[in-house]
Enzyme design. Structure first.
Site, short mmCIF file in Angstrom:
data_model
loop_
_atom_site.label_atom_id
_atom_site.label_comp_id
_atom_site.label_asym_id
_atom_site.label_seq_id
_atom_site.Cartn_x
_atom_site.Cartn_y
_atom_site.Cartn_z
N CYS A 127 -2.19 -2.95 7.12
CA CYS A 127 -1.22 -2.34 8.01
C CYS A 127 0.18 -2.29 7.37
O CYS A 127 0.38 -1.61 6.38
CB CYS A 127 -1.21 -3.10 9.35
SG CYS A 127 -0.52 -2.18 10.74
N HIS A 128 1.17 -3.01 7.93
CA HIS A 128 2.54 -2.99 7.39
C HIS A 128 2.76 -4.01 6.26
O HIS A 128 3.82 -4.02 5.64
CB HIS A 128 3.55 -3.27 8.51
CG HIS A 128 3.75 -2.12 9.45
ND1 HIS A 128 2.88 -1.85 10.49
CD2 HIS A 128 4.71 -1.16 9.50
CE1 HIS A 128 3.31 -0.80 11.15
NE2 HIS A 128 4.42 -0.35 10.58
#
Length: 200
Positions: free
Chosen positions: A125-126
């Protein structure tokens, strides 16, 4: 159990991470399922996870960017532990988590250590935001949450929109929907051990 499998062979197949210690790097704001699902996968594979953080005591996870989740106890402060103490690194996402971690010099030192020692790293994800700041993405094929694609390309990575991408011990995925594939490849890469192409 088939006749061709001895008990020892079967145990090894079921516990590919037996004896391996896996650092999970996170702080408050981490996406809860991206912490808990890989954590459970490491335990199920026989590994020993440990939560490393910029905070002491507990961290509070998030479910999405707005809803507070559960709290989790920190095992090690990132400033007091070395990457050499672990066999692999897992980096859950969450916007607030990743944005905080990528500005911390102790975090960047800790992360770079795994690449310098050719150890497996898994980021979802991030989390690749922190890999950018650590200076370890140039020339690597990887994925991430879609909004990070330009940042990763600008840092020299070959960004692709795929469920899970493995590049010489670096495993990346896009979001919680990819967790089953992410966990499977993460366990596989950690079980394989060091990769010479995994380098800072």
């Amino acid at each position: 159990m088939s006749e061709n499998n001895t008990p020892n062979q079967n145990a090894q197949t079921q516990q590919p991470l037996s004896g391996k210690s896996v650092a999970f790097l996170a702080t408050s704001g981490v996406e809860q399922v991206e912490l808990t699902s890989p954590w459970e996968a490491v335990i199920a594979a026989g590994g020993t996870p440990a939560l490393v953080s910029t905070e002491q005591g507990d961290i509070t996870a998030m479910q999405g960017d707005w809803e507070h989740g559960e709290s989790f106890p920190v095992d090690h402060h990132v400033g007091s532990v070395e990457s050499s103490a672990f066999d692999a690194l897992v980096m859950p996402g969450g916007t607030l988590n990743a944005d905080s971690l990528r500005e911390d010099e102790d975090v960047l030192r800790f992360v770079r250590g795994f690449f310098e020692q050719h150890k497996p790293v898994a980021a979802i994800c991030h989390a690749p935001w922190t890999l950018i700041n650590a200076g370890v993405v140039e020339g690597r094929t990887m994925t991430s949450y879609s909004s990070l694609s330009t940042d990763l390309k600008n840092a020299g990575a070959n960004w692709v929109d795929e469920q899970v991408v493995v590049d010489e011990g670096l495993t990346t995925s896009r979001n919680p929907d990819d967790l089953d594939a992410f966990n499977a490849k993460m366990v596989e890469e950690i079980a394989e051990g060091k990769h010479e192409g995994q380098t800072a």
